[in-house]
Design an enzyme around this catalytic site. Sequence first.
Site, PDB file in Angstrom:
ATOM      1  N   GLY A  46       0.841  -1.196   0.000  1.00  0.00           N
ATOM      2  CA  GLY A  46       0.000   0.000   0.000  1.00  0.00           C
ATOM      3  C   GLY A  46       0.873   1.241   0.000  1.00  0.00           C
ATOM      4  N   GLN A  51       3.288   9.952   0.733  1.00  0.00           N
ATOM      5  CA  GLN A  51       4.570   9.255   0.918  1.00  0.00           C
ATOM      6  C   GLN A  51       5.557   9.536  -0.216  1.00  0.00           C
ATOM      7  OE1 GLN A  51       2.456   5.357   1.968  1.00  0.00           O
ATOM      8  NE2 GLN A  51       4.375   5.179   3.102  1.00  0.00           N
ATOM      9  N   CYS A  94       5.684  -0.039   7.432  1.00  0.00           N
ATOM     10  CA  CYS A  94       5.335   1.093   6.579  1.00  0.00           C
ATOM     11  C   CYS A  94       6.558   1.437   5.736  1.00  0.00           C
ATOM     12  CB  CYS A  94       4.944   2.283   7.455  1.00  0.00           C
ATOM     13  SG  CYS A  94       4.513   3.747   6.516  1.00  0.00           S
ATOM     14  N   LEU A  95       6.349   1.717   4.463  1.00  0.00           N
ATOM     15  CA  LEU A  95       7.478   2.050   3.577  1.00  0.00           C
ATOM     16  C   LEU A  95       8.184   3.326   4.026  1.00  0.00           C
ATOM     17  CD1 LEU A  95       5.947   1.168   0.086  1.00  0.00           C
ATOM     18  CD2 LEU A  95       7.676  -0.119   1.359  1.00  0.00           C
ATOM     19  N   HIS A 136      -4.780   1.931   7.484  1.00  0.00           N
ATOM     20  CA  HIS A 136      -3.395   2.430   7.595  1.00  0.00           C
ATOM     21  C   HIS A 136      -3.156   3.536   6.558  1.00  0.00           C
ATOM     22  CE1 HIS A 136       1.156   1.543   7.908  1.00  0.00           C
ATOM     23  NE2 HIS A 136       1.057   2.331   6.847  1.00  0.00           N
ATOM     24  N   GLU A 137      -3.630   3.314   5.324  1.00  0.00           N
ATOM     25  CA  GLU A 137      -3.406   4.294   4.249  1.00  0.00           C
ATOM     26  C   GLU A 137      -4.220   5.569   4.469  1.00  0.00           C
ATOM     27  OE1 GLU A 137      -0.918   3.788   2.491  1.00  0.00           O
ATOM     28  OE2 GLU A 137      -0.698   1.667   2.908  1.00  0.00           O
ATOM     29  N   HIS A 140      -2.480   7.826   6.721  1.00  0.00           N
ATOM     30  CA  HIS A 140      -1.429   8.619   6.048  1.00  0.00           C
ATOM     31  C   HIS A 140      -2.006   9.932   5.516  1.00  0.00           C
ATOM     32  CE1 HIS A 140       2.288   6.372   5.981  1.00  0.00           C
ATOM     33  NE2 HIS A 140       1.701   5.271   5.557  1.00  0.00           N
TER      34      HIS A 140
HETATM   35 NI    NI Z   1       2.467   3.252   5.572  1.00  0.00          NI
END
Ligand code: NI
Length: 174
Positions: A46, A51, A94-95, A136-137, A140
Amino acid sequence: MAIKKILILPDPILRKKSSPVEIVNDEIKKLMDDMLETMYKAPGIGLAAIQIGVPKRVVVMDIAKDQDKKEPMYFVNPEVTWKSNEKATYEEGCLSIPNQFANIERPEKCNIKYLDYFGVEKEIKAEGLLATCIQHEIDHLNGILFIDYLSKLKKDIIVKKLIKNKKELERIVV
Ligand code: NI
Protein backbone atom coordinates in the site's frame (compact mmCIF):
# COMPACT_ATOMS: atom_id res chain seq x y z
CA MET A 1 5.18 5.56 -15.33
CA ALA A 2 8.00 6.62 -13.08
CA ILE A 3 9.43 5.45 -9.79
CA LYS A 4 9.32 8.19 -7.16
CA LYS A 5 11.35 8.68 -3.98
CA ILE A 6 9.52 7.50 -0.87
CA LEU A 7 9.76 9.94 2.05
CA ILE A 8 11.10 8.49 5.30
CA LEU A 9 10.28 9.45 8.89
CA PRO A 10 11.04 12.00 10.40
CA ASP A 11 10.32 13.92 7.18
CA PRO A 12 7.74 16.52 8.31
CA ILE A 13 5.80 16.26 5.02
CA LEU A 14 4.50 12.87 6.22
CA ARG A 15 2.60 14.77 8.94
CA LYS A 16 0.70 16.98 6.50
CA LYS A 17 -3.02 16.49 6.02
CA SER A 18 -3.79 15.70 2.36
CA SER A 19 -6.45 17.58 0.37
CA PRO A 20 -9.39 15.97 -1.45
CA VAL A 21 -9.11 15.42 -5.19
CA GLU A 22 -11.69 17.48 -7.09
CA ILE A 23 -11.66 15.54 -10.34
CA VAL A 24 -9.95 12.30 -11.39
CA ASN A 25 -8.20 13.65 -14.49
CA ASP A 26 -5.10 12.51 -16.41
CA GLU A 27 -2.82 14.14 -13.85
CA ILE A 28 -4.35 12.07 -11.04
CA LYS A 29 -4.24 8.90 -13.17
CA LYS A 30 -0.53 9.54 -13.87
CA LEU A 31 -0.01 10.02 -10.11
CA MET A 32 -1.74 6.67 -9.42
CA ASP A 33 0.35 4.92 -12.11
CA ASP A 34 3.58 6.31 -10.64
CA MET A 35 2.51 5.41 -7.11
CA LEU A 36 1.70 1.83 -8.12
CA GLU A 37 5.05 1.38 -9.85
CA THR A 38 6.85 2.90 -6.84
CA MET A 39 4.94 0.61 -4.46
CA TYR A 40 5.70 -2.57 -6.47
CA LYS A 41 9.37 -1.62 -6.69
CA ALA A 42 9.69 -0.95 -2.93
CA PRO A 43 8.10 -3.57 -2.50
CA GLY A 44 5.01 -2.81 -0.47
CA ILE A 45 1.27 -3.56 -0.45
CA GLY A 46 0.00 0.00 0.00
CA LEU A 47 1.13 3.57 -0.65
CA ALA A 48 -0.42 6.98 -0.03
CA ALA A 49 0.41 9.96 -2.28
CA ILE A 50 1.86 11.94 0.63
CA GLN A 51 4.57 9.26 0.92
CA ILE A 52 5.97 10.52 -2.40
CA GLY A 53 5.43 14.12 -1.30
CA VAL A 54 2.05 14.76 -2.98
CA PRO A 55 -0.53 15.99 -0.43
CA LYS A 56 -3.61 14.59 -2.25
CA ARG A 57 -6.09 12.02 -0.94
CA VAL A 58 -4.96 9.17 -3.20
CA VAL A 59 -4.03 5.61 -2.19
CA VAL A 60 -2.90 2.57 -4.17
CA MET A 61 -2.82 -0.97 -2.82
CA ASP A 62 -2.28 -4.56 -3.95
CA ILE A 63 -2.83 -7.21 -1.32
CA ALA A 64 -2.92 -10.20 -3.72
CA LYS A 65 -1.16 -13.20 -2.16
CA ASP A 66 0.11 -14.45 -5.52
CA GLN A 67 2.85 -12.00 -6.51
CA ASP A 68 2.68 -12.97 -10.17
CA LYS A 69 -0.99 -12.06 -10.38
CA LYS A 70 -1.22 -8.32 -9.81
CA GLU A 71 -4.47 -6.96 -8.45
CA PRO A 72 -4.00 -3.19 -8.17
CA MET A 73 -6.57 -1.16 -6.25
CA TYR A 74 -6.97 2.61 -6.48
CA PHE A 75 -8.73 4.78 -3.90
CA VAL A 76 -9.34 8.49 -4.45
CA ASN A 77 -10.80 10.43 -1.48
CA PRO A 78 -11.33 7.22 0.54
CA GLU A 79 -13.57 7.61 3.59
CA VAL A 80 -14.56 5.16 6.31
CA THR A 81 -18.38 5.12 6.38
CA TRP A 82 -18.69 2.36 8.99
CA LYS A 83 -16.35 0.41 11.23
CA SER A 84 -16.93 -2.66 13.42
CA ASN A 85 -16.57 -2.70 17.17
CA GLU A 86 -14.61 -5.95 16.87
CA LYS A 87 -10.89 -5.40 16.52
CA ALA A 88 -8.14 -7.26 14.70
CA THR A 89 -4.40 -7.11 15.29
CA TYR A 90 -1.81 -7.24 12.52
CA GLU A 91 1.93 -6.73 12.64
CA GLU A 92 2.25 -3.54 10.61
CA GLY A 93 5.15 -1.95 8.83
CA CYS A 94 5.34 1.09 6.58
CA LEU A 95 7.48 2.05 3.58
CA SER A 96 8.11 5.42 5.30
CA ILE A 97 9.32 3.69 8.50
CA PRO A 98 11.75 1.10 7.12
CA ASN A 99 12.49 -2.13 9.00
CA GLN A 100 10.22 -1.28 11.94
CA PHE A 101 7.19 -3.40 12.80
CA ALA A 102 4.60 -3.41 15.58
CA ASN A 103 1.32 -5.08 16.44
CA ILE A 104 -1.48 -2.60 15.84
CA GLU A 105 -5.13 -3.10 16.76
CA ARG A 106 -7.77 -1.65 14.42
CA PRO A 107 -11.46 -2.27 13.66
CA GLU A 108 -11.67 -5.73 12.04
CA LYS A 109 -14.16 -4.63 9.38
CA CYS A 110 -15.03 -1.34 7.74
CA ASN A 111 -16.94 0.10 4.80
CA ILE A 112 -15.06 2.45 2.50
CA LYS A 113 -16.50 4.99 0.09
CA TYR A 114 -14.13 6.25 -2.62
CA LEU A 115 -13.66 7.13 -6.27
CA ASP A 116 -11.98 4.50 -8.42
CA TYR A 117 -9.32 4.95 -11.16
CA PHE A 118 -12.00 6.24 -13.52
CA GLY A 119 -13.54 8.63 -11.01
CA VAL A 120 -16.57 6.40 -10.42
CA GLU A 121 -17.98 6.43 -6.88
CA LYS A 122 -17.74 3.04 -5.16
CA GLU A 123 -18.36 1.59 -1.71
CA ILE A 124 -16.80 -1.65 -0.48
CA LYS A 125 -17.05 -3.79 2.62
CA ALA A 126 -13.53 -4.51 3.79
CA GLU A 127 -12.30 -7.05 6.32
CA GLY A 128 -9.07 -8.76 7.32
CA LEU A 129 -5.91 -7.51 5.64
CA LEU A 130 -7.84 -5.25 3.25
CA ALA A 131 -9.55 -3.46 6.18
CA THR A 132 -6.28 -3.01 8.07
CA CYS A 133 -4.38 -1.84 5.01
CA ILE A 134 -6.93 0.75 3.89
CA GLN A 135 -7.21 2.13 7.44
CA HIS A 136 -3.39 2.43 7.59
CA GLU A 137 -3.41 4.29 4.25
CA ILE A 138 -6.28 6.63 5.20
CA ASP A 139 -4.29 7.48 8.34
CA HIS A 140 -1.43 8.62 6.05
CA LEU A 141 -3.85 11.06 4.37
CA ASN A 142 -4.45 12.59 7.79
CA GLY A 143 -0.76 12.72 8.73
CA ILE A 144 -1.07 9.75 11.10
CA LEU A 145 1.51 6.93 11.20
CA PHE A 146 1.14 3.48 12.77
CA ILE A 147 3.71 4.34 15.43
CA ASP A 148 1.24 6.94 16.79
CA TYR A 149 -0.75 4.02 18.29
CA LEU A 150 2.25 2.86 20.34
CA SER A 151 3.30 4.00 23.78
CA LYS A 152 5.46 7.14 23.83
CA LEU A 153 8.45 5.03 24.86
CA LYS A 154 8.14 2.57 21.95
CA LYS A 155 7.47 5.39 19.51
CA ASP A 156 10.52 7.37 20.71
CA ILE A 157 12.76 4.31 20.26
CA ILE A 158 11.64 3.88 16.64
CA VAL A 159 11.98 7.60 15.80
CA LYS A 160 15.47 7.74 17.36
CA LYS A 161 16.56 4.66 15.36
CA LEU A 162 15.40 6.26 12.12
CA ILE A 163 17.14 9.58 12.90
CA LYS A 164 20.34 7.64 13.65
CA ASN A 165 20.03 5.65 10.39
CA LYS A 166 19.55 8.87 8.45
CA LYS A 167 22.67 10.41 9.99
CA GLU A 168 24.70 7.28 9.16
CA LEU A 169 23.49 7.35 5.57
CA GLU A 170 24.41 11.00 5.24
CA ARG A 171 27.86 10.35 6.65
CA ILE A 172 28.83 7.97 3.84
CA VAL A 173 27.62 10.31 1.10
CA VAL A 174 30.68 11.94 -0.48
NI1 NI B 1 2.47 3.25 5.57
